[in-house]
Motif scaffolding. Structure first.
Motif, mmCIF file in Angstrom:
data_model
loop_
_atom_site.group_PDB
_atom_site.id
_atom_site.type_symbol
_atom_site.label_atom_id
_atom_site.label_comp_id
_atom_site.label_asym_id
_atom_site.label_seq_id
_atom_site.Cartn_x
_atom_site.Cartn_y
_atom_site.Cartn_z
ATOM 1 N N UNK A 1 1.366 58.612 -39.717
ATOM 2 C CA UNK A 1 0.345 59.213 -38.861
ATOM 3 C C UNK A 1 -0.335 58.132 -38.031
ATOM 4 N N UNK A 2 -0.486 58.352 -36.740
ATOM 5 C CA UNK A 2 -1.082 57.349 -35.876
ATOM 6 C C UNK A 2 -2.592 57.263 -36.061
ATOM 7 N N UNK A 3 -3.265 58.413 -36.142
ATOM 8 C CA UNK A 3 -4.714 58.435 -36.292
ATOM 9 C C UNK A 3 -5.129 59.832 -36.719
ATOM 10 N N UNK A 4 -6.390 59.950 -37.127
ATOM 11 C CA UNK A 4 -6.903 61.252 -37.532
ATOM 12 C C UNK A 4 -6.977 62.181 -36.318
ATOM 13 N N UNK A 115 0.861 66.795 -31.487
ATOM 14 C CA UNK A 115 1.591 67.753 -32.327
ATOM 15 C C UNK A 115 1.582 67.221 -33.757
ATOM 16 N N UNK A 116 0.997 67.993 -34.665
ATOM 17 C CA UNK A 116 0.737 67.506 -36.020
ATOM 18 C C UNK A 116 1.381 68.415 -37.059
ATOM 19 N N UNK A 117 1.894 67.794 -38.125
ATOM 20 C CA UNK A 117 2.486 68.559 -39.211
ATOM 21 C C UNK A 117 3.263 67.662 -40.141
ATOM 22 N N UNK A 121 12.269 68.494 -42.157
ATOM 23 C CA UNK A 121 13.248 69.154 -41.292
ATOM 24 C C UNK A 121 13.651 68.305 -40.095
ATOM 25 N N UNK A 122 13.584 66.983 -40.256
ATOM 26 C CA UNK A 122 14.075 66.075 -39.224
ATOM 27 C C UNK A 122 13.268 66.068 -37.948
ATOM 28 N N UNK A 123 11.976 66.380 -38.044
ATOM 29 C CA UNK A 123 11.197 66.507 -36.812
ATOM 30 C C UNK A 123 10.181 65.391 -36.598
ATOM 31 N N UNK A 124 10.291 64.310 -37.347
ATOM 32 C CA UNK A 124 9.305 63.235 -37.283
ATOM 33 C C UNK A 124 9.119 62.709 -35.861
ATOM 34 N N UNK A 125 10.228 62.531 -35.123
ATOM 35 C CA UNK A 125 10.141 61.961 -33.780
ATOM 36 C C UNK A 125 9.494 62.910 -32.775
ATOM 37 N N UNK A 129 1.498 63.134 -34.716
ATOM 38 C CA UNK A 129 0.713 62.924 -35.929
ATOM 39 C C UNK A 129 1.459 63.565 -37.091
ATOM 40 N N UNK A 130 2.263 62.778 -37.763
ATOM 41 C CA UNK A 130 3.097 63.290 -38.842
ATOM 42 C C UNK A 130 2.557 62.933 -40.211
#
Length: 352
Positions: A1-4, A115-117, A121-125, A129-130
């Protein structure tokens, strides 16, 4: 995660709902958490039509956007069309409660900058905000699954208590229906489960239960479900002719939910409507077979879970090829005894 995501100060938030009724109910504490962390933002929720009623009267969202996945939003062309509609609303942030990569693709196509979650399911990229899903979260109730994601995004999480507010016209309809059914307890019966037959207590057992409920307690039964449960409903009616109301496939989801709310007891398989009953605090008797009551059981202090401790369960299979003991060994007499105790106010163990 980059930031809150708190630091993003979003003014327009899109929540991508989960796709099934039970899952949507389980996310209601998370939706409340989002509202409480962003009290002044406009919050829209993107939901499939069959779960939209879960959020239609919720004070925690300002708008329900229908994802018509089987109609104008089907296929890639439909996704592009929906993405265009979402782009027009200029959302600042998308919070993806649904785990599928398609949710991340859609919000990327819509040009939503944050886009956060979960990075499943291979969607990190595709996420800005992962949150990595921790193994221990999979072992506890799924209510925590969504709250932990939000905690990982920097939000302050509130209570895990389920939340379901229904439209007043549907509540009034249910009360009128119940008022016309005469004296005696009103017992809801839910013989269906979309997952598969391994989650369904036999319709013949529900029929025997209806006979006991009418003979011993002078109860009236209401059968819930979809059109797919019509045959089971007809069989159950034979257990107490003239005292079973068949609503399977004959109401909107909001009407069915409101009717569950006026039942004195709700006997149900592990299903979406089970979670509805838990959210409405209706006394529940939940019958479990192939699935895990620890992670997906009714999140309620007003529920009794009936299950058999067998070495083969939980197997998570949709069908059983080894005798279906997990369901067949739960007798109508056993379920009736629990219902009777609930109705007379006797103490019951929450797991049997």
């Amino acid at each position: 995660m980059r930031h809150s995501i708190i630091d993003l100060h979003p003014q327009r938030i899109l929540i991508r709902s989960t796709n099934w009724i039970g899952d949507a109910i389980i996310t209601t504490p998370a939706v409340r958490t989002i509202r409480r962390n962003f009290p002044n933002a406009k919050i829209s929720i993107l939901a499939l039509p069959w779960v939209a009623d879960v959020f239609a009267a919720s004070p925690h969202v300002d708008e329900v956007i229908l994802y018509q996945k089987k109609k104008e939003h089907s296929g890639m062309a439909g996704m592009w069309k929906l993405a265009g509609l979402l782009a027009e609303q200029r959302f600042d942030l998308a919070i993806l409660l649904q785990n599928a990569i398609s949710a991340a693709i859609l919000t990327k196509l819509a040009g939503i900058p944050a886009r956060a979650g979960y990075t499943t399911d291979g969607r990190a990229l595709l996420l800005t905000n992962g949150v990595k899903l921790r193994r221990e979260v999979k072992k506890i109730h799924q209510v925590n699954y969504y709250q932990e994601m939000l905690r990982g995004l920097g939000l302050v999480c509130g209570s895990n208590e389920l939340f379901l507010q229904l439209p007043e016209p549907d509540i009034a309809w249910a009360r009128a229906q119940a008022g016309g059914l005469g004296p005696g307890p009103l017992v809801g019966l839910n013989p269906g489960a979309a997952y598969g037959p391994a989650k369904r207590w036999p319709a013949g057992y529900f029929k025997q239960l209806a006979t006991l409920l009418r003979r011993e307690l002078r109860a009236t039964m209401v059968v819930f479900g979809t059109g797919a449960d019509a045959e089971a409903a007809r069989e159950i009616e034979q257990g107490a002719p003239g005292h079973v109301v068949d609503l399977a496939g004959k109401t909107s989801l909001a009407q069915a939910m409101a009717m569950i709310g006026v039942c004195d007891v709700f006997v149900t398989n592990d299903s979406g409507l089970m979670h509805v009953g838990a959210a409405l605090k209706t006394p529940l008797v939940a019958i479990f077979g192939s699935t895990n009551s620890i992670t997906t059981g009714p999140y309620s202090d007003n529920a009794v879970i009936i299950q058999k401790n067998l070495p083969c369960r939980p197997c998570y299979k949709t069908t059983c090829e080894t005798g279906f003991r997990c369901m067949l060994e739960i007798t109508p007499q056993e379920v009736f005894a629990v219902v009777r105790k609930i109705l007379v106010g006797a103490p019951t163990s929450q797991v049997r």
